[in-house]
Design a protein around this motif. Sequence first.
Motif, PDB file in Angstrom:
ATOM      1  N   ASP A 187     -15.479 -12.346  13.573  1.00  0.00           N
ATOM      2  CA  ASP A 187     -14.687 -12.351  12.936  1.00  0.00           C
ATOM      3  C   ASP A 187     -15.378 -11.729  11.615  1.00  0.00           C
ATOM      4  OD1 ASP A 187     -13.658 -14.043  13.638  1.00  0.00           O
ATOM      5  OD2 ASP A 187     -14.608 -16.030  13.192  1.00  0.00           O
ATOM      6  N   ARG A 188     -16.594 -10.969  11.367  1.00  0.00           N
ATOM      7  CA  ARG A 188     -17.052  -9.945  10.615  1.00  0.00           C
ATOM      8  C   ARG A 188     -15.926  -8.577  10.212  1.00  0.00           C
ATOM      9  NH1 ARG A 188     -19.339 -12.170   7.777  1.00  0.00           N
ATOM     10  NH2 ARG A 188     -21.045 -10.465   6.172  1.00  0.00           N
ATOM     11  N   ILE A 189     -15.829  -8.326  11.545  1.00  0.00           N
ATOM     12  CA  ILE A 189     -14.366  -7.255  11.136  1.00  0.00           C
ATOM     13  C   ILE A 189     -13.173  -7.576  10.677  1.00  0.00           C
ATOM     14  CG2 ILE A 189     -13.203  -5.520  12.910  1.00  0.00           C
ATOM     15  CD1 ILE A 189     -14.977  -5.676  14.701  1.00  0.00           C
ATOM     16  N   THR A 190     -12.358  -8.613  11.111  1.00  0.00           N
ATOM     17  CA  THR A 190     -11.402  -9.220  10.329  1.00  0.00           C
ATOM     18  C   THR A 190     -11.825  -9.443   8.868  1.00  0.00           C
ATOM     19  OG1 THR A 190     -11.652 -11.609  10.953  1.00  0.00           O
ATOM     20  CG2 THR A 190     -10.197  -9.445  12.668  1.00  0.00           C
ATOM     21  N   GLU A 191     -12.694 -10.030   8.840  1.00  0.00           N
ATOM     22  CA  GLU A 191     -13.222 -10.470   7.190  1.00  0.00           C
ATOM     23  C   GLU A 191     -13.677  -9.189   6.459  1.00  0.00           C
ATOM     24  OE1 GLU A 191     -16.831 -12.881   7.194  1.00  0.00           O
ATOM     25  OE2 GLU A 191     -15.578 -14.124   9.085  1.00  0.00           O
ATOM     26  N   ALA A 192     -14.193  -8.068   6.922  1.00  0.00           N
ATOM     27  CA  ALA A 192     -14.103  -6.713   5.823  1.00  0.00           C
ATOM     28  C   ALA A 192     -12.620  -6.286   6.094  1.00  0.00           C
ATOM     29  CB  ALA A 192     -14.530  -5.696   7.312  1.00  0.00           C
ATOM     30  N   ILE A 193     -11.437  -6.331   6.671  1.00  0.00           N
ATOM     31  CA  ILE A 193     -10.049  -5.814   6.347  1.00  0.00           C
ATOM     32  C   ILE A 193      -9.776  -6.771   5.329  1.00  0.00           C
ATOM     33  CG2 ILE A 193      -7.754  -5.005   7.351  1.00  0.00           C
ATOM     34  CD1 ILE A 193      -9.852  -4.541  10.595  1.00  0.00           C
ATOM     35  N   ALA A 194     -10.045  -7.912   5.765  1.00  0.00           N
ATOM     36  CA  ALA A 194      -9.518  -8.787   4.732  1.00  0.00           C
ATOM     37  C   ALA A 194      -9.714  -8.502   3.404  1.00  0.00           C
ATOM     38  CB  ALA A 194      -9.050 -10.374   5.278  1.00  0.00           C
ATOM     39  N   ILE A 216       1.370  -0.875  -0.158  1.00  0.00           N
ATOM     40  CA  ILE A 216      -0.130  -0.072   0.083  1.00  0.00           C
ATOM     41  C   ILE A 216       0.591   1.075   0.400  1.00  0.00           C
ATOM     42  CG2 ILE A 216      -0.198   0.246   2.559  1.00  0.00           C
ATOM     43  CD1 ILE A 216      -3.090   0.659   1.971  1.00  0.00           C
ATOM     44  N   GLY A 217       0.434   2.524  -0.139  1.00  0.00           N
ATOM     45  CA  GLY A 217       1.113   3.353  -0.325  1.00  0.00           C
ATOM     46  C   GLY A 217       1.212   4.354  -2.142  1.00  0.00           C
ATOM     47  N   ALA A 218       0.989   5.513  -1.873  1.00  0.00           N
ATOM     48  CA  ALA A 218       1.431   6.348  -2.965  1.00  0.00           C
ATOM     49  C   ALA A 218       2.436   6.147  -3.953  1.00  0.00           C
ATOM     50  CB  ALA A 218       0.553   7.592  -2.584  1.00  0.00           C
ATOM     51  N   LEU A 253      -3.851   5.420  -0.186  1.00  0.00           N
ATOM     52  CA  LEU A 253      -4.245   6.185   1.043  1.00  0.00           C
ATOM     53  C   LEU A 253      -5.013   5.148   2.099  1.00  0.00           C
ATOM     54  CD1 LEU A 253      -5.854   9.146  -0.712  1.00  0.00           C
ATOM     55  CD2 LEU A 253      -3.020   8.775  -0.148  1.00  0.00           C
ATOM     56  N   LEU A 254      -3.844   5.311   3.219  1.00  0.00           N
ATOM     57  CA  LEU A 254      -4.991   4.933   4.348  1.00  0.00           C
ATOM     58  C   LEU A 254      -6.115   5.006   4.810  1.00  0.00           C
ATOM     59  CD1 LEU A 254      -1.753   4.956   6.686  1.00  0.00           C
ATOM     60  CD2 LEU A 254      -2.471   3.123   5.703  1.00  0.00           C
ATOM     61  N   GLU A 255      -6.224   6.672   4.180  1.00  0.00           N
ATOM     62  CA  GLU A 255      -7.399   7.041   3.900  1.00  0.00           C
ATOM     63  C   GLU A 255      -8.941   6.652   3.053  1.00  0.00           C
ATOM     64  OE1 GLU A 255      -5.103  10.344   5.236  1.00  0.00           O
ATOM     65  OE2 GLU A 255      -5.176   8.523   3.991  1.00  0.00           O
ATOM     66  N   THR A 256      -8.511   5.973   1.803  1.00  0.00           N
ATOM     67  CA  THR A 256      -9.377   5.379   1.241  1.00  0.00           C
ATOM     68  C   THR A 256      -9.847   4.068   2.112  1.00  0.00           C
ATOM     69  OG1 THR A 256      -8.471   6.224  -0.334  1.00  0.00           O
ATOM     70  CG2 THR A 256      -9.870   4.320  -0.564  1.00  0.00           C
ATOM     71  N   LEU A 257      -8.589   3.203   2.354  1.00  0.00           N
ATOM     72  CA  LEU A 257      -8.839   1.836   3.495  1.00  0.00           C
ATOM     73  C   LEU A 257      -9.546   1.665   4.434  1.00  0.00           C
ATOM     74  CD1 LEU A 257      -8.899  -0.993   2.793  1.00  0.00           C
ATOM     75  CD2 LEU A 257      -6.354  -0.484   4.644  1.00  0.00           C
ATOM     76  N   ALA A 258      -9.552   2.746   5.235  1.00  0.00           N
ATOM     77  CA  ALA A 258     -10.753   3.551   6.542  1.00  0.00           C
ATOM     78  C   ALA A 258     -11.625   3.330   6.396  1.00  0.00           C
ATOM     79  CB  ALA A 258      -9.753   4.754   7.042  1.00  0.00           C
ATOM     80  N   GLU A 259     -11.732   4.180   5.271  1.00  0.00           N
ATOM     81  CA  GLU A 259     -13.369   4.737   4.539  1.00  0.00           C
ATOM     82  C   GLU A 259     -14.077   2.804   4.346  1.00  0.00           C
ATOM     83  OE1 GLU A 259     -15.661   7.446   4.369  1.00  0.00           O
ATOM     84  OE2 GLU A 259     -14.044   8.875   4.592  1.00  0.00           O
ATOM     85  N   ARG A 260     -13.361   2.451   3.524  1.00  0.00           N
ATOM     86  CA  ARG A 260     -13.692   1.310   2.719  1.00  0.00           C
ATOM     87  C   ARG A 260     -13.946   0.315   4.095  1.00  0.00           C
ATOM     88  NH1 ARG A 260     -10.932   0.366  -2.997  1.00  0.00           N
ATOM     89  NH2 ARG A 260     -11.785   2.487  -4.203  1.00  0.00           N
ATOM     90  N   VAL A 261     -13.109  -0.144   4.741  1.00  0.00           N
ATOM     91  CA  VAL A 261     -13.776  -0.621   5.864  1.00  0.00           C
ATOM     92  C   VAL A 261     -14.694   0.127   6.909  1.00  0.00           C
ATOM     93  CG1 VAL A 261     -12.332  -1.864   8.303  1.00  0.00           C
ATOM     94  CG2 VAL A 261     -10.938  -1.668   5.879  1.00  0.00           C
ATOM     95  N   ALA A 262     -14.803   1.260   7.115  1.00  0.00           N
ATOM     96  CA  ALA A 262     -15.784   1.219   8.287  1.00  0.00           C
ATOM     97  C   ALA A 262     -17.181   1.130   6.887  1.00  0.00           C
ATOM     98  CB  ALA A 262     -15.534   2.927   8.086  1.00  0.00           C
ATOM     99  N   GLU A 263     -16.977   1.140   5.922  1.00  0.00           N
ATOM    100  CA  GLU A 263     -18.451   1.319   4.844  1.00  0.00           C
ATOM    101  C   GLU A 263     -18.811  -0.502   5.220  1.00  0.00           C
ATOM    102  OE1 GLU A 263     -20.824   1.954   0.644  1.00  0.00           O
ATOM    103  OE2 GLU A 263     -18.465   3.293   0.555  1.00  0.00           O
ATOM    104  N   ARG A 264     -17.825  -0.811   4.977  1.00  0.00           N
ATOM    105  CA  ARG A 264     -18.373  -2.178   4.961  1.00  0.00           C
ATOM    106  C   ARG A 264     -18.973  -3.343   6.112  1.00  0.00           C
ATOM    107  NH1 ARG A 264     -17.300  -7.150   1.414  1.00  0.00           N
ATOM    108  NH2 ARG A 264     -16.056  -5.616  -0.236  1.00  0.00           N
ATOM    109  N   ILE A 265     -18.049  -2.625   7.431  1.00  0.00           N
ATOM    110  CA  ILE A 265     -18.877  -3.036   8.656  1.00  0.00           C
ATOM    111  C   ILE A 265     -19.786  -2.109   9.103  1.00  0.00           C
ATOM    112  CG2 ILE A 265     -18.120  -2.111  11.406  1.00  0.00           C
ATOM    113  CD1 ILE A 265     -15.243  -2.279  10.311  1.00  0.00           C
ATOM    114  N   LEU A 266     -20.332  -1.189   8.780  1.00  0.00           N
ATOM    115  CA  LEU A 266     -21.140  -0.858   8.633  1.00  0.00           C
ATOM    116  C   LEU A 266     -22.696  -1.442   8.134  1.00  0.00           C
ATOM    117  CD1 LEU A 266     -20.903   2.958   9.364  1.00  0.00           C
ATOM    118  CD2 LEU A 266     -21.648   1.635  10.547  1.00  0.00           C
ATOM    119  N   GLN A 267     -22.552  -1.668   7.372  1.00  0.00           N
ATOM    120  CA  GLN A 267     -23.383  -2.567   5.986  1.00  0.00           C
ATOM    121  C   GLN A 267     -24.226  -3.942   7.388  1.00  0.00           C
ATOM    122  OE1 GLN A 267     -22.300  -4.178   2.433  1.00  0.00           O
ATOM    123  NE2 GLN A 267     -21.341  -1.785   1.977  1.00  0.00           N
TER     124      GLN A 267
END
Length: 306
Positions: free
Chosen positions: A78-85, A39-41, A95-109
């Motif tokens: 497991d649902r949290i670690t699965e969202a990250i994976a 990961i990284g720019a 960007l970490l920011e993009t990753l954090a947004e996507r992980v949070a969005e998946r968890i909130l589903q």
Amino acid sequence: MTSDIRLAFAHPEARAEASAGANPRDRISLRDHVVEVEIGAFQAERGVRQRLRFNVVVEVRPHPAPLEDDVDRILSYDRITEAIAAELSAERLNLLETLAERVAERILQEPQSMRAFVRIEKLDRGPGALGVEIMRSRASQPLRKLDDSGEEQAVHPLVIYLDNAMIDAPDLAARLDAFQSEGAPVILCVGMPPQPVAETGHRATQRRIDLLAIEQNAWRLASLDPRCVVVASRTEIDWAMKHGQMIVWAPSKLILDSTDSPDAAARDGLALALWLAEHVAARELRLPEGLSVPPGSHVPQSWLAR
């Protein structure tokens, strides 16, 4: 070190606790979950795997039925670690920011999740840990529905604040026709009714009276046009938007149940409309001619139109 700075560097669980209301929700947490990923720019980060550390806290609502020690009735770790994976495997990110947004969005589903605090740190880019931390709530996630081709599509409603002059105007039906013709779901918000409201001098009681007065005004609007459907909960709002109904918002339930509602402005219909527009990920907030957003309000300029 001030308490604000201590919270900034504390585990996200401390931040969740500090921002909780009088009746805090249950929380589950994932601490110091380390994953190696590319990961990284920067060029130096390409073709190289580095360690990321995840700390995640999720506020959950209680399951409506007794748990009976059944893992299927909880939001599993497991649902949290699965969202990250899942997000790490979807594509390479800069960007970490993009990753954090996507992980949070998946968890909130997940049906039980209400707020997600996600901290991600790079452990190999310097002598310390470099990272980002975000908080996202279920309320701020756009509703999603399937389009005609079967693809998932975000739904961003048009939130419209009507003052009493607009409600009582003879061209109300024509205005509603115009709103509907734009093709987006429509949520109508109103303020206090034209008649005086009882004054109690007691803050908590007055707040409820003011909210109920706004709801009376919502029902008054609904009585003037059969297309208008008064709804109160987020579930009702989501259902009505999916089914193309024109919504009139009755604010008491969402405002009283929320930990971040505009407490001092229960009789300020515009402040409530601003809050709702944010929480339903509105496409636009439309105001009556001559009415403006109060100074200091955090409102995206892209929302505002005439």
